[in-house]
Design a protein around this motif. Structure first.
Motif, short mmCIF file in Angstrom:
data_model
loop_
_atom_site.label_atom_id
_atom_site.label_comp_id
_atom_site.label_asym_id
_atom_site.label_seq_id
_atom_site.Cartn_x
_atom_site.Cartn_y
_atom_site.Cartn_z
N ARG A 123 0.75 -1.18 0.06
CA ARG A 123 0.00 0.00 0.00
C ARG A 123 0.99 1.09 -0.09
O ARG A 123 0.55 2.12 -0.79
CB ARG A 123 -0.77 -0.09 1.17
N LEU A 124 1.84 1.38 0.91
CA LEU A 124 2.83 2.38 0.70
C LEU A 124 3.38 2.75 -0.42
O LEU A 124 3.39 3.64 -1.04
CB LEU A 124 4.03 2.08 2.05
N ALA A 125 3.82 1.68 -1.35
CA ALA A 125 4.42 1.67 -2.41
C ALA A 125 3.35 2.25 -3.60
O ALA A 125 3.88 3.15 -4.42
CB ALA A 125 5.04 0.13 -3.19
N GLU A 126 2.35 1.78 -3.58
CA GLU A 126 1.12 2.12 -4.51
C GLU A 126 1.11 3.66 -4.30
O GLU A 126 0.82 4.34 -5.39
CB GLU A 126 -0.23 1.36 -4.17
N LEU A 127 0.93 4.09 -3.02
CA LEU A 127 0.51 5.45 -2.75
C LEU A 127 1.70 6.42 -3.12
O LEU A 127 1.45 7.45 -3.53
CB LEU A 127 0.05 5.78 -1.21
N ARG A 163 -11.73 14.45 6.82
CA ARG A 163 -11.01 14.85 5.91
C ARG A 163 -9.48 14.39 6.03
O ARG A 163 -8.61 14.31 5.26
CB ARG A 163 -11.53 16.22 5.13
N LYS A 164 -9.09 15.30 7.13
CA LYS A 164 -7.68 15.27 7.58
C LYS A 164 -7.46 13.70 7.59
O LYS A 164 -6.07 13.44 6.83
CB LYS A 164 -7.42 15.81 8.78
N GLU A 165 -8.08 12.92 8.02
CA GLU A 165 -7.37 11.51 8.46
C GLU A 165 -7.32 10.88 6.69
O GLU A 165 -6.53 9.97 6.55
CB GLU A 165 -8.48 10.79 9.13
N SER A 189 -1.71 10.22 1.83
CA SER A 189 -0.42 11.26 1.72
C SER A 189 -0.47 12.48 1.08
O SER A 189 0.20 12.84 0.20
CB SER A 189 0.70 10.47 1.45
N LEU A 190 -1.58 13.30 1.26
CA LEU A 190 -1.71 14.39 0.52
C LEU A 190 -2.41 15.57 1.66
O LEU A 190 -2.59 15.03 2.76
CB LEU A 190 -2.98 14.29 -0.45
N SER A 191 -2.55 16.74 1.19
CA SER A 191 -2.94 17.92 2.24
C SER A 191 -4.48 17.62 2.16
O SER A 191 -5.03 17.15 1.09
CB SER A 191 -2.70 19.13 1.45
#
Length: 102
Positions: free
Chosen positions: A18-22, A53-55, A61-63
């Motif tokens: 999942r980390l690699a995909e993101l 929305r923050k979570e 891994s976005l604002s």
């Protein structure tokens, strides 16, 4: 027994995947993948948005502002519908396409 270690290993592999995909995807792909991930967690294309929305932004891994804009655009494009903290995937095929293209 090896069962707990097997589950831990699978969880670790899933997390790394999942980390690699993101990290390799662009903003729209990240949000689409996050929506699809939540759909898999809830095992339904209609699910409560229990996350802020923050979570969601942290998952993708976005604002927070970026996620809000993308969710609005997905709604305009009729990919999703959000009402009263319930998210419904309307066009899963295109959402999957966006997620896979990144």
């Amino acid at each position: 027994t090896l069962f707990p270690y097997t589950m831990l290993f699978r969880s670790l592999v899933f997390g790394m995947k999942r980390l690699a995909e993101l990290t390799l995807k662009q903003r729209y792909g990240r949000v689409a993948e996050t929506i699809l991930y939540l759909s898999r967690v809830y095992r339904n294309d209609v699910f409560p948005l229990e996350l802020t929305r923050k979570e969601i932004a942290q998952l993708a891994s976005l604002s927070t502002d970026g996620v809000v804009r993308i969710l609005k655009q997905f709604a305009i494009d009729k990919l999703i519908h959000i009402e009263k903290k319930i998210l419904q995937i309307i066009d899963k095929k295109n959402l999957i396409d966006i997620a896979s293209r990144g």
